[in-house]
Design an enzyme around this catalytic site. Structure first.
Site, PDB file in Angstrom:
ATOM      1  N   ALA A 182       6.413  -3.054   5.055  1.00  0.00           N
ATOM      2  CA  ALA A 182       6.649  -2.115   4.215  1.00  0.00           C
ATOM      3  C   ALA A 182       8.224  -2.149   3.713  1.00  0.00           C
ATOM      4  CB  ALA A 182       6.431  -0.829   4.809  1.00  0.00           C
ATOM      5  N   HIS A 234      -0.227   6.566   3.497  1.00  0.00           N
ATOM      6  CA  HIS A 234      -0.609   5.152   3.344  1.00  0.00           C
ATOM      7  C   HIS A 234      -1.118   4.813   4.754  1.00  0.00           C
ATOM      8  CE1 HIS A 234       0.536   2.851  -0.379  1.00  0.00           C
ATOM      9  NE2 HIS A 234       0.779   4.132  -0.852  1.00  0.00           N
ATOM     10  N   LYS A 262      -3.759  -0.407  -6.864  1.00  0.00           N
ATOM     11  CA  LYS A 262      -3.571  -1.591  -6.419  1.00  0.00           C
ATOM     12  C   LYS A 262      -3.245  -1.854  -5.089  1.00  0.00           C
ATOM     13  CE  LYS A 262       1.498  -0.673  -7.695  1.00  0.00           C
ATOM     14  NZ  LYS A 262       1.224   0.956  -7.946  1.00  0.00           N
TER      15      LYS A 262
END
Length: 171
Positions: A35, A51, A16
């Site tokens: 974030a 990430h 996702k």
């Protein structure tokens, strides 16, 4: 072109976040990653670093674990989409901080129409498994379900991602 609000749901390691990053990257050369995670331990710090490395260039990062609508209002621009990753971590942070969950969800949804640029929300779908065996986990699952329903109702696009494959559910 991204609509004002998009919601991307999926399970853990479903793809996702990568899918949402691609949506936002295709929309504009500069973009903001909002974030909600905090690096509370070494494993989470490693996860955050992976990430960041995956996103590459063109991303500005703002970390905001609690005041999501404030961060969206402060950072929203018509020319720069915002990726919020993720709503369920935000929800966890609110619960740990003993915040008024319904009030926070209502404030988020009420403020979405005031954000000047597109926002893509990523969130974990946690309601597909068994009923949790403890009250806090059940409360989390219930709050997450309500959060998702309310954001999905507002969103122009909603995707569900499984095994790296997006299924467009709305829009």
């Amino acid at each position: 072109m991204l609509p004002p609000v998009t919601l991307v749901l999926g399970g853990a390691r479903s793809g996702k976040s990568s899918f949402a990053e691609a949506l936002v990257s295709e929309a504009a050369p500069t973009r903001l990653y909002l974030a909600t995670a905090t690096a509370g331990d070494g494993e989470m710090a490693d996860r955050i670093a992976r990430h960041r490395a995956r996103r590459g260039q063109g991303w500005q990062t703002v970390e905001e674990p609690l005041d999501l609508i404030g961060a969206l209002a402060e950072n929203g621009r018509a020319d720069r989409p915002i990726l919020v990753d993720c709503l369920t971590l935000w929800l966890t942070n609110l619960m740990v901080d003993d915040r008024d969950i319904e009030g926070e969800i209502s404030a988020l949804c009420a403020g979405l129409s005031d954000i000047p640029g597109p926002v893509v929300f990523v969130s974990n779908e946690v309601g597909l498994g068994i009923v949790p065996d403890n009250a806090m986990a059940r409360a989390f699952r219930d709050h997450a379900g309500q959060l998702h329903q309310r954001v999905a109702a507002f969103a122009s696009q909603v995707y569900f991602v499984a095994a790296g494959l997006p299924l467009k559910m709305k829009g």
